[in-house]
Scaffold this motif. Structure first.
Motif, PDB file in Angstrom:
ATOM      1  N   UNK A  22       0.816  -1.218   0.000  1.00 58.91           N
ATOM      2  CA  UNK A  22       0.000   0.000   0.000  1.00 58.91           C
ATOM      3  C   UNK A  22       0.847   1.265   0.000  1.00 58.91           C
ATOM      4  N   UNK A 150      -0.754 -27.904   8.569  1.00 59.71           N
ATOM      5  CA  UNK A 150      -0.801 -26.490   8.985  1.00 59.71           C
ATOM      6  C   UNK A 150       0.254 -26.178  10.049  1.00 59.71           C
ATOM      7  N   UNK A 151       0.501 -27.148  10.927  1.00 58.68           N
ATOM      8  CA  UNK A 151       1.552 -26.946  11.934  1.00 58.68           C
ATOM      9  C   UNK A 151       2.914 -26.826  11.248  1.00 58.68           C
ATOM     10  N   UNK A 152       3.174 -27.735  10.309  1.00 51.13           N
ATOM     11  CA  UNK A 152       4.468 -27.730   9.604  1.00 51.13           C
ATOM     12  C   UNK A 152       4.614 -26.453   8.781  1.00 51.13           C
ATOM     13  N   UNK A 154       3.188 -23.623   9.200  1.00 48.42           N
ATOM     14  CA  UNK A 154       3.359 -22.476  10.090  1.00 48.42           C
ATOM     15  C   UNK A 154       4.826 -22.287  10.458  1.00 48.42           C
ATOM     16  N   UNK A 155       5.444 -23.361  10.929  1.00 51.91           N
ATOM     17  CA  UNK A 155       6.868 -23.290  11.290  1.00 51.91           C
ATOM     18  C   UNK A 155       7.721 -22.856  10.118  1.00 51.91           C
ATOM     19  N   UNK A 158       7.005 -19.231   8.862  1.00 52.00           N
ATOM     20  CA  UNK A 158       7.418 -18.204   9.820  1.00 52.00           C
ATOM     21  C   UNK A 158       8.897 -17.830   9.674  1.00 52.00           C
ATOM     22  N   UNK A 161      10.017 -14.466   8.730  1.00 53.28           N
ATOM     23  CA  UNK A 161       9.970 -13.377   9.697  1.00 53.28           C
ATOM     24  C   UNK A 161      11.265 -13.226  10.503  1.00 53.28           C
TER      25      UNK A 161
ATOM     26  N   UNK B  19      -8.680  -3.650   6.836  1.00 51.91           N
ATOM     27  CA  UNK B  19      -8.140  -2.892   5.700  1.00 51.91           C
ATOM     28  C   UNK B  19      -6.627  -2.772   5.710  1.00 51.91           C
ATOM     29  N   UNK B  22      -2.020   0.870   6.883  1.00 52.51           N
ATOM     30  CA  UNK B  22      -1.758   1.963   5.944  1.00 52.51           C
ATOM     31  C   UNK B  22      -3.029   2.440   5.245  1.00 52.51           C
ATOM     32  N   UNK B  23      -3.918   1.503   4.960  1.00 46.66           N
ATOM     33  CA  UNK B  23      -5.125   1.849   4.205  1.00 46.66           C
ATOM     34  C   UNK B  23      -6.215   2.437   5.101  1.00 46.66           C
ATOM     35  N   UNK B 101      -1.052  -7.275  15.640  1.00 44.49           N
ATOM     36  CA  UNK B 101       0.308  -7.445  16.179  1.00 44.49           C
ATOM     37  C   UNK B 101       1.212  -8.130  15.160  1.00 44.49           C
ATOM     38  N   UNK B 102       0.752  -9.247  14.628  1.00 43.54           N
ATOM     39  CA  UNK B 102       1.634 -10.060  13.785  1.00 43.54           C
ATOM     40  C   UNK B 102       1.809  -9.501  12.382  1.00 43.54           C
ATOM     41  N   UNK B 106       5.016  -4.112  11.887  1.00 41.77           N
ATOM     42  CA  UNK B 106       6.144  -3.690  11.045  1.00 41.77           C
ATOM     43  C   UNK B 106       5.955  -2.274  10.511  1.00 41.77           C
ATOM     44  N   UNK B 154       6.134 -20.499  15.238  1.00 43.64           N
ATOM     45  CA  UNK B 154       5.673 -20.416  13.851  1.00 43.64           C
ATOM     46  C   UNK B 154       4.325 -21.111  13.687  1.00 43.64           C
ATOM     47  N   UNK B 155       4.256 -22.355  14.154  1.00 42.68           N
ATOM     48  CA  UNK B 155       2.999 -23.115  14.056  1.00 42.68           C
ATOM     49  C   UNK B 155       1.865 -22.392  14.773  1.00 42.68           C
ATOM     50  N   UNK B 157       1.660 -19.156  15.836  1.00 44.10           N
ATOM     51  CA  UNK B 157       1.302 -17.846  15.293  1.00 44.10           C
ATOM     52  C   UNK B 157       0.496 -17.981  14.011  1.00 44.10           C
ATOM     53  N   UNK B 158       0.887 -18.957  13.196  1.00 45.61           N
ATOM     54  CA  UNK B 158       0.258 -19.087  11.874  1.00 45.61           C
ATOM     55  C   UNK B 158      -1.242 -19.335  11.966  1.00 45.61           C
ATOM     56  N   UNK B 160      -3.362 -17.622  13.234  1.00 49.81           N
ATOM     57  CA  UNK B 160      -4.127 -16.397  12.953  1.00 49.81           C
ATOM     58  C   UNK B 160      -4.487 -16.299  11.475  1.00 49.81           C
ATOM     59  N   UNK B 161      -3.734 -17.014  10.611  1.00 50.12           N
ATOM     60  CA  UNK B 161      -3.969 -16.927   9.190  1.00 50.12           C
ATOM     61  C   UNK B 161      -5.074 -17.870   8.697  1.00 50.12           C
ATOM     62  N   UNK B 162      -5.312 -18.941   9.440  1.00 50.90           N
ATOM     63  CA  UNK B 162      -6.260 -19.935   8.922  1.00 50.90           C
ATOM     64  C   UNK B 162      -7.410 -20.253   9.873  1.00 50.90           C
TER      65      UNK B 162
END
Lengths: 188, 188
Positions: A22, A150-152, A154-155, A158, A161, B19, B22-23, B101-102, B106, B154-155, B157-158, B160-162
């Motif tokens: 953006x 999904x666990x794999x 994710x790791x 990540x 990052x 959104x 930034x948006x 947060x995740x 940034x 990683x596992x 936190x991820x 939040x994406x799914x």
């Protein structure tokens, strides 16, 4: 695709990674490759098109490499190790492009986002397939293969990052370490 | 903090999640809570300040909960299970705030980003501590505790994406599943 398009795509990847999609303007991309904004539009129709092509190239690469690994004539365990190593190494080797895929794809217009989402779903299914085959072969404990995938993922995702080039461990070592945690975590 | 500030923060979390930071404009936030833009500035000094407060509240919560778990008088294995379950459940219960947060931290100005980065580093160290203690107690194999912590985070936190509310598995079940993969992956 022309070399000029490739140059523009590389500039966009770099800027999208550094500033975010953006916050990056078409003018920024034009400046980066030393073109007038008007000339840039000979090569691309919009910033959205660039993001779409970049993210599609990235996720297609992940799918293509995983399909090859699935065809490898080794145990499911070894296929899973290869898949994890390959994913981590690919993330590290294409850190900017992977960051754009994982962080910026959500900014795509719905119709484009759906295309990327479908390819991402396919990627998840391929991982689940390896796990299912390992269960069938008696190598892995029966379980929820999509949740394990999904666990794999994710790791492995990540890594984008926190991975820094020149750190103590190579991407191969990180991939191998992760692979052995997960193999021990699901083996029969 | 006033109720009005809380209302503004909730509106910002929702908009930043939907959104992106930034948006989202200050005007959008004002519209969401039914205030004039000028009146909004009685409660916040900038959009940046809102993002800072939201992300700090989020990461502080993760740290505080993990510190409590570390003090629990159970085996390292059980502390690790609790930590994984707690993280996944917290992500699912505060999906919008965790996403901010995740995904959006940034975008903070460098001085603010450093504060969040330091708290995030502290969180990683707490995870590594649980693993180190488990190795010392003979419960886990000796290994690279930071790398194991990064795999686990990683596992978790991820998610939040799914994660989707109302899916087949509860956050507790997902956390428990992940916990047992990782425990089996690192136990002695």
């Amino acid at each position: 695709m022309s070399n000029k398009y490739e140059e523009i795509a590389q500039a966009a990847i770099k800027l999208f990674e550094q500033k975010g999609y953006h916050a990056t303007s078409v003018q920024d991309i034009a400046d980066e490759v030393g073109l007038q904004k008007g000339s840039l539009y000979h090569y691309i129709s919009s910033k959205e098109e660039l993001l779409m092509k970049i993210t599609q190239q990235s996720i297609s690469g992940f799918n293509r490499r995983l399909e090859k690994i699935i065809e490898t004539q080794v145990s499911a365990k070894d296929r899973l190790i290869l898949a994890i190593q390959n994913h981590v190494v690919s993330v590290a080797a294409n850190l900017e492009m992977t960051t754009v895929l994982l962080r910026e794809a959500l900014s795509l217009e719905p119709e484009h986002h759906t295309v990327i989402k479908n390819e991402t779903d396919r990627y998840l299914s391929l991982w689940a397939q390896i796990i299912d085959e390992g269960v069938k072969a008696g190598e892995f404990k029966p379980g929820n293969s999509r949740l394990i995938a999904l666990a794999i993922l994710g790791s492995c995702n990540w890594v984008y990052r926190w991975y820094q080039e020149g750190g103590k461990l190579t991407p191969e070592e990180i991939g191998s370490y992760f692979a052995h945690i997960f193999i021990d975590g699901i083996k029969k």
